[in-house]
Write an enzyme that holds these catalytic residues in place. Structure first.
Site, short mmCIF file in Angstrom:
data_model
loop_
_atom_site.label_atom_id
_atom_site.label_comp_id
_atom_site.label_asym_id
_atom_site.label_seq_id
_atom_site.Cartn_x
_atom_site.Cartn_y
_atom_site.Cartn_z
CD GLU A 164 -16.59 21.49 61.62
OE1 GLU A 164 -15.95 22.20 60.84
OE2 GLU A 164 -16.09 20.50 62.20
CG ASP A 216 -19.18 17.33 65.36
OD1 ASP A 216 -19.20 18.57 65.46
OD2 ASP A 216 -18.96 16.75 64.28
ZN ZN Z 1 -13.57 22.16 64.20
#
Ligand code: ZN
Length: 376
Positions: free
Chosen positions: A138, A78
């Protein structure tokens, strides 16, 4: 050959994968490049709180020994959002040796190098298994990595976690913790303040104590970091409803980044104690503290074989970082974790994000060398 990572990265940047969207298109892109005769692939899907489908991928090379992976390469899929007015956000255009676009540096650049490296190696020849791990979410709290840790999805001896470190091996990092203090007062007409109790005045008392805690934290040093202590920040305050109303409520958002060796709970306890003290000193002061996140620091491993190997390959000494990574969580799944990748974190998370193409070729070569060294 040398251009392969650049080409892959242009494709990856063109696939938008902001954390609020599904990351499946990035997973699909990688799946197309993995030869099923050489890889065992496990998918670990889940839905995020908004109901959006997310996927994590764990691929391990098939090996006659059936050993646990010697080396895992980890990368999140992401990105942070981008300004819709930034025309290069999804372009992957190369200008003056820099490839531009959201995620080019954080962290699709590393993903491209990883894919270029495995395509240039005879995977079937590796004696010890190599793993590829792709995570979701993340940027919004390492959600995918935590999910894989809970499921014990993999156990690898050595792990490289891709993040832009300018190709310096990073073997320790600060943790990340976040909380919200809610101060409750009593609303009243501002012409009659004695009828109420200002949550903003009480919040000011709380904030002064938080500043004092920040000074206390600064006294405990870890020289491996810059700055060498746990930092604390009051990033937001929101309180009151109008200029002529005594404020009934005030919220304070507080964030701290604990150094390795320090439990993130310690700062939380200092805050709790200070709130209790204030309540005694100022009868009627009402404040409570909600902890939102407590991500542990990334402690250095007991051994540093991988960091030493990457340092000798890259010619750059290993270091530490003050930003949070998945390494703190993934340490549970490996004996040694190192954060490593092309690009510089200071160019990430903003319009104009780029990665130098020379670092892409260099990173690809280092990853090939690490794979050949450890999985031979
Ligand atoms: Zn990163």
């Amino acid at each position: 050959m040398k251009r392969e990572a650049v080409e892959i990265l242009s494709h990856l940047v063109a696939i938008p994968s902001v954390s609020s969207m599904s990351n499946q298109p990035v997973i699909d892109y990688v799946l197309k490049r993995l030869d099923r005769r050489a890889w065992n692939i496990d998918l670990h899907p889940y839905h995020d709180p908004a109901g959006t489908a997310k996927n994590n991928l764990v691929a391990v090379t098939k090996s006659q020994h059936g050993l646990e992976p010697e080396l895992a390469l980890v990368c999140h899929t992401d990105t942070v959002p981008f300004d819709l007015g930034w025309e290069d956000a999804l372009s992957g255009r190369v200008r003056n040796g820099k490839l531009y676009g959201r995620g080019s540096c954080d962290v699709k650049g590393f993903l491209a190098c990883m894919l270029a490296a495995i395509s240039q190696i005879d995977i079937k020849r590796l004696a010890k298994p190599l793993a590829i791990v792709l995570t979701a979410d993340e940027e919004v709290g390492c959600v995918g990595a935590k999910y894989l840790v809970r499921k014990k999805a993999i156990q690898a001896r050595y792990t490289i976690i891709g993040e832009p470190t300018g190709l310096r091996p990073v073997c320790a990092g600060k943790g990340y913790a976040l909380g919200e203090i809610v101060v409750r007062g009593k609303e009243a007409h501002s012409a009659f303040p004695a009828e109420g109790r200002s949550a903003i005045y009480d919040a000011a008392r709380v904030i002064a104590r938080l500043e004092r805690i920040a000074k206390k934290l600064a006294a405990k040093k870890n020289a491996a970091f810059d700055p060498p202590f746990t930092t604390l920040n009051v990033g937001l305050i929101r309180g009151g409803s109008a200029k002529n109303i005594v404020a009934g409520k005030c919220r304070i958002t507080v964030e701290w980044r604990p150094i390795p060796g320090q439990d993130p709970q310690w700062t939380a306890r200092l805050i709790q104690e200070e709130l209790a003290r204030l309540a005694r000193e100022y009868p009627g002061l009402e404040a409570w503290f909600d902890i939102v996140r407590l991500d542990p620091p990334f402690d250095p491993a007991a051994t540093d074989h991988l960091a030493t190997l990457l340092a000798s390959l890259s010619g750059r000494r290993s270091t530490t970082v003050s930003f949070g990574t998945e390494a703190a969580h993934l340490s549970a799944l490996t004996s040694e974790a190192v954060v490593f990748g092309p690009g510089n974190m200071t160019t990430a998370h903003k319009t104009g994000e780029f990665v130098p193409t020379a670092e892409l070729s260099e990173c690809t070569a280092h990853l090939m060398a690490v794979i050949e060294t450890l999985c031979r």
